[in-house]
Design an enzyme around this catalytic site. Structure first.
Site, PDB file in Angstrom:
ATOM      1  N   LYS A 176       0.673  -1.075  -0.134  1.00  0.00           N
ATOM      2  CA  LYS A 176       0.068   0.148  -0.122  1.00  0.00           C
ATOM      3  C   LYS A 176       0.750   1.240  -0.041  1.00  0.00           C
ATOM      4  O   LYS A 176       0.707   2.254  -0.741  1.00  0.00           O
ATOM      5  CB  LYS A 176      -0.784  -0.002   1.178  1.00  0.00           C
ATOM      6  CG  LYS A 176      -1.957   1.081   1.210  1.00  0.00           C
ATOM      7  CD  LYS A 176      -3.187   0.788   2.028  1.00  0.00           C
ATOM      8  CE  LYS A 176      -3.104   0.581   3.459  1.00  0.00           C
ATOM      9  NZ  LYS A 176      -3.055   1.988   4.318  1.00  0.00           N
ATOM     10  N   LYS A 206      -4.369   5.702  14.477  1.00  0.00           N
ATOM     11  CA  LYS A 206      -4.712   5.087  13.307  1.00  0.00           C
ATOM     12  C   LYS A 206      -6.201   5.042  12.874  1.00  0.00           C
ATOM     13  O   LYS A 206      -6.858   5.976  13.568  1.00  0.00           O
ATOM     14  CB  LYS A 206      -3.994   3.563  13.521  1.00  0.00           C
ATOM     15  CG  LYS A 206      -2.462   3.562  13.815  1.00  0.00           C
ATOM     16  CD  LYS A 206      -1.613   4.081  12.459  1.00  0.00           C
ATOM     17  CE  LYS A 206      -0.294   4.058  12.861  1.00  0.00           C
ATOM     18  NZ  LYS A 206       0.671   4.786  12.062  1.00  0.00           N
ATOM     19  N   GLY A 265      -5.206   7.871   5.386  1.00  0.00           N
ATOM     20  CA  GLY A 265      -4.243   8.896   6.224  1.00  0.00           C
ATOM     21  C   GLY A 265      -3.196   8.978   5.203  1.00  0.00           C
ATOM     22  O   GLY A 265      -2.628  10.247   5.146  1.00  0.00           O
ATOM     23  N   GLN A 286       4.582   9.250   7.238  1.00  0.00           N
ATOM     24  CA  GLN A 286       3.789   9.982   6.893  1.00  0.00           C
ATOM     25  C   GLN A 286       4.188  11.557   6.722  1.00  0.00           C
ATOM     26  O   GLN A 286       4.300  12.089   5.754  1.00  0.00           O
ATOM     27  CB  GLN A 286       2.418   9.701   7.132  1.00  0.00           C
ATOM     28  CG  GLN A 286       1.866   8.591   6.709  1.00  0.00           C
ATOM     29  CD  GLN A 286       0.321   8.282   7.288  1.00  0.00           C
ATOM     30  OE1 GLN A 286      -0.276   9.069   7.981  1.00  0.00           O
ATOM     31  NE2 GLN A 286      -0.176   6.879   6.951  1.00  0.00           N
ATOM     32  N   ARG A 340       2.796   6.103  -3.168  1.00  0.00           N
ATOM     33  CA  ARG A 340       4.004   6.798  -3.665  1.00  0.00           C
ATOM     34  C   ARG A 340       4.084   6.630  -5.357  1.00  0.00           C
ATOM     35  O   ARG A 340       4.649   7.568  -5.717  1.00  0.00           O
ATOM     36  CB  ARG A 340       5.032   6.301  -2.929  1.00  0.00           C
ATOM     37  CG  ARG A 340       5.133   6.637  -1.445  1.00  0.00           C
ATOM     38  CD  ARG A 340       5.990   5.975  -0.650  1.00  0.00           C
ATOM     39  NE  ARG A 340       6.049   6.519   0.782  1.00  0.00           N
ATOM     40  CZ  ARG A 340       5.356   6.363   1.990  1.00  0.00           C
ATOM     41  NH1 ARG A 340       4.285   5.624   1.641  1.00  0.00           N
ATOM     42  NH2 ARG A 340       5.567   6.964   2.889  1.00  0.00           N
ATOM     43  N   SER A 377       7.064   8.885  12.287  1.00  0.00           N
ATOM     44  CA  SER A 377       5.977   8.513  11.204  1.00  0.00           C
ATOM     45  C   SER A 377       6.492   8.926   9.947  1.00  0.00           C
ATOM     46  O   SER A 377       6.922  10.103   9.483  1.00  0.00           O
ATOM     47  CB  SER A 377       4.894   9.858  11.617  1.00  0.00           C
ATOM     48  OG  SER A 377       4.273   9.886  10.373  1.00  0.00           O
ATOM     49  N   ASP A 420       1.840  -1.256  11.888  1.00  0.00           N
ATOM     50  CA  ASP A 420       0.587  -1.647  11.229  1.00  0.00           C
ATOM     51  C   ASP A 420       0.095  -2.900  11.904  1.00  0.00           C
ATOM     52  O   ASP A 420      -0.945  -3.568  11.316  1.00  0.00           O
ATOM     53  CB  ASP A 420       0.446  -1.239   9.835  1.00  0.00           C
ATOM     54  CG  ASP A 420       0.454   0.047   9.389  1.00  0.00           C
ATOM     55  OD1 ASP A 420       0.074   0.994  10.265  1.00  0.00           O
ATOM     56  OD2 ASP A 420       0.796   0.354   8.324  1.00  0.00           O
ATOM     57  N   ARG A 445      -8.960  11.971  12.450  1.00  0.00           N
ATOM     58  CA  ARG A 445      -7.305  11.591  12.799  1.00  0.00           C
ATOM     59  C   ARG A 445      -6.714  13.008  12.753  1.00  0.00           C
ATOM     60  O   ARG A 445      -7.074  13.964  12.057  1.00  0.00           O
ATOM     61  CB  ARG A 445      -6.848  10.886  12.004  1.00  0.00           C
ATOM     62  CG  ARG A 445      -7.488   9.248  11.735  1.00  0.00           C
ATOM     63  CD  ARG A 445      -7.174   8.371  11.007  1.00  0.00           C
ATOM     64  NE  ARG A 445      -5.660   8.139  11.116  1.00  0.00           N
ATOM     65  CZ  ARG A 445      -4.847   7.339  10.322  1.00  0.00           C
ATOM     66  NH1 ARG A 445      -5.469   6.562   9.240  1.00  0.00           N
ATOM     67  NH2 ARG A 445      -3.558   6.869  10.645  1.00  0.00           N
TER      68      ARG A 445
HETATM   69  C1  S3P Z   1       2.367   4.859   6.031  1.00  0.00           C
HETATM   70  C2  S3P Z   1       3.038   4.922   7.423  1.00  0.00           C
HETATM   71  C3  S3P Z   1       2.614   4.687   8.784  1.00  0.00           C
HETATM   72  C4  S3P Z   1       1.633   3.568   8.675  1.00  0.00           C
HETATM   73  C5  S3P Z   1       0.623   3.916   7.399  1.00  0.00           C
HETATM   74  C6  S3P Z   1       1.385   3.907   6.182  1.00  0.00           C
HETATM   75  C7  S3P Z   1       3.245   5.166   5.111  1.00  0.00           C
HETATM   76  O1  S3P Z   1       1.894   5.900   9.460  1.00  0.00           O
HETATM   77  O2  S3P Z   1       0.918   3.542   9.669  1.00  0.00           O
HETATM   78  O3  S3P Z   1      -0.401   2.545   7.278  1.00  0.00           O
HETATM   79  O4  S3P Z   1       2.928   4.813   3.934  1.00  0.00           O
HETATM   80  O5  S3P Z   1       3.794   6.302   5.098  1.00  0.00           O
HETATM   81  P1  S3P Z   1       2.493   6.798  10.205  1.00  0.00           P
HETATM   82  O6  S3P Z   1       3.299   7.712   9.354  1.00  0.00           O
HETATM   83  O7  S3P Z   1       1.578   7.575  10.919  1.00  0.00           O
HETATM   84  O8  S3P Z   1       3.286   5.879  11.243  1.00  0.00           O
END
Ligand code: S3P
Length: 446
Positions: A25, A350, A98, A173, A30, A171, A323, A126
């Protein structure tokens, strides 16, 4: 909106067979974003066609990228060029995702466009302040709902101001949001990450030709991206998602006699903590035919049933299996002795509060789980079936849904999840794969 779809899985015999898991995913999101910014045609094979990734595709299309899925399942993308994102005509609906939201907020922040983001009930709870803070420092402006949540509006700016930002939470993200804003920002934008998180953005941006460096220092990893970047189109093969494979690793471990092969599982060290943790518990997981797919380490995993023992999950594994805690909690419920997992307070923000959701769910099934602010302690059955006989609230959270469906594979009475629909966000073929391994699925009345 369809109605909830309650589901129960059960197993009356060992799980056997060879399966593949859908594309990763994180890498799928990306791939679409970076290809959508490259000039020329990129081709993506193995893209996860789950709702979250489709939300990213729709958003990139709304901002000008040409994204087409061929009948051969290859996705072809013609990007707009860094700096070329167009003003979308309507709000971008991020659904449950997210990752789409936070990474796209980063992209938009350094373009002179104004974009509204909306999402479902889970996503709208969130926290977005974690990306609003650094992106505001770069010059973007935000109008958000109370508590810095969705719906929100981003007013991007070009040129944005490069910053050096130390991540206050581990994180990927947030790291990626800042790096993506840095793509269209003149000069060097730096992210310092004291604790390493998944590094797909770094690997892939380099592959697309961005000027990106990573330096290991005593303060952590310093990632620097120099804009304004020019991205070159790529041919990408997305490896299988270890987060999706985790459900089958746990399933085969807890159903007596099972012996399965999961093909093409991504094993990037920033993602494979669950394999380490399950092996520490005594899981029988063999990595077969280790290889490289699209710049990521990949192997097939042969998983056989094995008696599990409780462990203290090393806190340093947290970012590489963030996750997978719901699945780990299920494994721990069948282990001999006590498993303690701490240092994972991020689980509370989450798709649901995963500590509370799993504690309630497993208790309802007769498991012994104690909640901590940052994790849980679970005393397992020593391999015996869970009593079961409960209907589980999944809180619009795909991973709660899949984890508790898997718990039902070794329960005296059925474990029903109240709604299987969220599974489609990350794993549309989950139920088909369960039945291919010999499990039974039952769609129940509401
Ligand atoms: C992700 C980062 C993680 C993960 C999410 C996917 C990503 O989140 O929990 O399912 O693709 O960068 P966080 O950055 O909030 O830890």
């Amino acid at each position: 909106m369809q109605s909830p779809r309650p589901l129960s899985l059960s197993a009356h015999s060992p799980l056997t067979g060879t399966i593949t898991v859908p594309g990763d995913k994180s890498i799928s999101h990306r791939s679409l974003m970076f290809a959508g910014l490259a000039v020329g045609e990129s081709r993506i094979t193995g893209l996860l066609e789950g709702e979250d990734v489709l939300a990213t595709a729709a958003a990139m299309r709304a901002m000008g990228a040409d994204i087409v899925r061929g009948d051969d399942t290859v996705w072809r993308v013609h990007g707009v060029g860094v700096g070329g994102l167009l003003q979308p005509q309507t709000a971008l609906d991020m659904g449950n995702s997210g990752t789409s939201t936070r990474l796209l907020m980063g992209l938009v922040a350094s373009h002179a466009i104004t974009v509204s983001f909306t999402g479902d009930a889970s996503l709208s709870k969130r926290p977005m302040d974690r990306v609003i803070t650094p992106l505001s420092q770069m010059g973007a402006e935000f109008t958000a709902s109370p508590g810095n949540r969705l719906p929100l509006m981003v007013r991007g700016i070009a040129p944005a101001v490069p910053i050096t930002y130390t991540l206050p939470v581990a994180s990927a993200q947030v790291k990626s949001a800042v790096l993506l804003a840095g793509l269209n920002t003149p000069g060097a934008t730096r992210v310092i990450e004291p604790v390493p998180t998944r590094d797909h953005s770094e690997r892939m941006l380099r592959g697309f030709g961005a000027d990106l460096t990573v330096e290991e220092t005593p303060e952590g990893r310093i990632i620097a991206i120099t804009g304004e970047a020019e991205l070159k189109p790529q041919t990408i093969t997305v490896p299988g998602d270890p987060s999706s494979a985790a459900f089958w690793m746990v399933a085969a471990s807890i159903v007596p006699g099972s012996d399965i092969l999961i093909r093409n599982v991504g094993l990037n060290a920033t993602r494979s903590g669950i394999v380490t943790a399950l092996k520490m518990m005594g899981a029988d997981i063999e990595e077969v035919d280790a290889r490289d797919v699209g710049g990521e380490p990949v192997a097939d995993l042969r998983v056989r049933h094995a008696p599990l023992s409780g462990i203290e999950v090393p806190p340093e594994l947290v970012p590489s299996m963030i996750d997978e805690y719901p699945a780990l909690f299920v494994a721990a419920s069948f282990a001999q002795g006590r498993t303690v997992a701490r240092g994972a307070e991020e689980l509370r923000v989450k798709e649901s509060d995963r500590i509370a959701a799993m504690a309630t769910a497993l208790q309802a099934c007769g498991a012994a789980i104690e909640e901590y602010p940052d994790g849980a302690a679970i005393t397992g059955t020593g391999g015996e079936p869970l009593p079961g006989g409960a209907r589980i609230e999944t809180h619009l959270d795909h991973r709660i849904a899949m984890s508790m469906a898997i718990a039902g594979l070794n329960a005296k009475s059925a474990i029903a999840i109240d709604d299987a629909r969220p599974i489609a966000t990350s794993y549309p073929d989950f139920v088909d794969t369960a039945t291919a391994l010999g499990a039974h699925s039952a769609w129940l009345n509401q």
